[in-house]
Design a protein around this motif. Structure first.
Motif, PDB file in Angstrom:
ATOM      1  N   HIS A  94       0.837  -1.207   0.000  1.00  0.00           N
ATOM      2  CA  HIS A  94       0.000   0.000   0.000  1.00  0.00           C
ATOM      3  C   HIS A  94       0.868   1.252   0.000  1.00  0.00           C
ATOM      4  O   HIS A  94       0.640   2.192  -0.762  1.00  0.00           O
ATOM      5  CB  HIS A  94      -0.878   0.053   1.254  1.00  0.00           C
TER       6      HIS A  94
ATOM      7  N   SER B 283       1.212   3.900  -2.926  1.00  0.00           N
ATOM      8  CA  SER B 283       0.669   5.216  -2.594  1.00  0.00           C
ATOM      9  C   SER B 283       1.668   6.321  -2.882  1.00  0.00           C
ATOM     10  O   SER B 283       1.315   7.387  -3.399  1.00  0.00           O
ATOM     11  CB  SER B 283       0.262   5.243  -1.110  1.00  0.00           C
TER      12      SER B 283
ATOM     13  N   SER C  27      -0.644  12.061   2.232  1.00  0.00           N
ATOM     14  CA  SER C  27      -0.487  10.615   2.068  1.00  0.00           C
ATOM     15  C   SER C  27       0.940  10.182   2.380  1.00  0.00           C
ATOM     16  O   SER C  27       1.166   9.096   2.922  1.00  0.00           O
ATOM     17  CB  SER C  27      -0.878  10.185   0.655  1.00  0.00           C
TER      18      SER C  27
ATOM     19  N   LEU D 189      -3.119   5.214   1.518  1.00  0.00           N
ATOM     20  CA  LEU D 189      -3.746   4.885   0.223  1.00  0.00           C
ATOM     21  C   LEU D 189      -5.072   5.613   0.047  1.00  0.00           C
ATOM     22  O   LEU D 189      -5.475   5.929  -1.082  1.00  0.00           O
ATOM     23  CB  LEU D 189      -3.909   3.379   0.066  1.00  0.00           C
TER      24      LEU D 189
ATOM     25  N   GLU E 170      -3.590   6.566  -3.800  1.00  0.00           N
ATOM     26  CA  GLU E 170      -4.200   5.493  -4.598  1.00  0.00           C
ATOM     27  C   GLU E 170      -3.239   4.324  -4.619  1.00  0.00           C
ATOM     28  O   GLU E 170      -2.056   4.465  -4.309  1.00  0.00           O
ATOM     29  CB  GLU E 170      -4.492   5.998  -6.025  1.00  0.00           C
ATOM     30  N   VAL E 171      -3.748   3.137  -4.954  1.00  0.00           N
ATOM     31  CA  VAL E 171      -2.883   1.986  -5.180  1.00  0.00           C
ATOM     32  C   VAL E 171      -2.517   1.922  -6.659  1.00  0.00           C
ATOM     33  O   VAL E 171      -3.000   2.705  -7.470  1.00  0.00           O
ATOM     34  CB  VAL E 171      -3.558   0.680  -4.710  1.00  0.00           C
TER      35      VAL E 171
END
Length: 359
Positions: free
Chosen positions: A197, A201, A211, A252, A256-257
């Protein structure tokens, strides 16, 4: 970049926190007859000392959830129908288990108030009404499901999450005591979900300071646990992993993944691999994408003597590889994050099939 995500409302943390769950739920029982629904990983079935700790009242419902396969739209729809038939609308849903059980709890909470099949809501912000009160109690660490705004379900057509602000748990209970008996291989596979993750990320275009703050710290803790510690399963490290999972999930959520998760969705959809091991199978072959992080992953695998299945593709047909590639290529948001908005200029199904053929 604008982000306006919802976070978990309340988080109980610390050893022994699970024994406070009854007090937490009591505040949400508006009447003495109010029903709570407990969805519990069936690995605990027959474990009477653990069952005795579940604050189950006479009017409550308990469902043992099989995790032999990942949660499906049929499972969630069936739970919704049975709960409404037996009790009407309950006061809350509590998921006690790993990522599959927690995703099932999140999805069931939503489907108790939204009409039709859960297949109608696989995607972003498709849910029409808020779900009911729901609580997550992880008994394994790494998935980030306890904090994510997604409940991933496999349906007849696709594997995709019910994703919206209302998916997020109202309450989570993080008790490191609950993860001490997890088998080593599963501990590793799920812990690597957290590690991956963070890598995904922080290596794509949607990363941001928010993030990265969560991601870098979570990654550091994963490195301490799986690479730098003499005993990865120490009590201190179990607590670290539980917090790393929480922070990796937030990383994440605010980013985003990427490539690994897209490929793992294909593996899970076609061959029913569990998410953690599917990620490990895929990440193991992604040196050309994630470089030194894959080298570090290999070192962790060696240190803990973990079996990562290989040479799987020797038994796959071209049709099966094509089906997996079709599942993966539809996950456009993951490819955009990994390669940018022009991702179609650098990626097609043939390249995706090439990754699968390495596995």
């Amino acid at each position: 970049m604008f982000r306006n995500f919802k976070s978990v409302n309340k988080c109980a943390y610390g050893r022994g926190s699970f024994d406070k769950l009854g007090d937490i739920l009591a505040e949400k029982r508006e009447t003495p007859e109010a029903c709570m629904v407990f969805l519990v990983d069936e690995v605990f079935k027959g474990n009477q000392p653990f069952i005795d700790r579940i604050p189950l009242l006479d009017q409550d419902l308990l469902f043992w959830i099989s995790v032999s396969e990942e949660p499906t739209t049929d499972l969630v729809d069936g739970l919704r129908d049975e709960i409404l038939e037996k009790k009407g609308l309950p006061a809350g849903v509590i998921g006690i288990g790993g990522g599959s059980v927690m995703d099932t709890a999140k999805a069931t909470s939503l489907m108790l108030t939204n009409e039709g099949s859960s297949t109608l809501y696989q995607g972003l912000n498709l849910i029409k009404k808020p779900g009911i009160y729901h609580v997550g109690v992880p008994t394994i660490s790494g998935t980030g499901a306890e904090v994510s705004m997604t409940a991933v379900l496999t349906g007849p057509e696709k594997k995709l999450g019910l994703k919206c602000d209302w998916t997020v748990f109202d309450q989570i209970v993080l008790d490191p005591d609950l993860i001490e008996t997890v088998p080593t291989n599963q501990w590793f596979y799920t812990g690597m979900d957290c590690y991956i993750h963070c890598v995904e990320s922080m290596t794509g275009i949607f990363k941001n300071t928010f993030s990265e703050a969560y991601g870098w710290k979570s990654l550091e803790m994963c490195q301490d646990i799986f690479l730098n510690s003499e005993d990865g399963r120490s009590a201190e490290n179990e607590e670290k992993l539980m917090v790393a999972s929480y922070m990796g999930g937030l990383s994440l959520t605010y980013s985003e993944v990427g490539v690994c998760h897209a490929l793992s969705y294909g593996l899970s959809k076609i061959f029913h691999y569990h998410h953690g091991i599917a990620n490990c199978i895929a990440f193991n072959q992604l040196k050309d994408v994630y470089g030194e992080y894959v080298d570090e992953f290999h070192a962790m695998v060696e240190k803990h003597n973990i079996d990562i299945p290989q040479n799987l593709s020797a038994n796959w047909s071209e049709d099966e590889i094509d089906q997996m590639a079709e599942v993966a290529i539809r996950l456009e948001h993951m490819w955009i994050h990994a390669f940018g908005h022009n991702w179609k200029e650098v990626l097609d199904k043939d390249r995706i099939k090439g990754w699968y053929r390495r596995m």
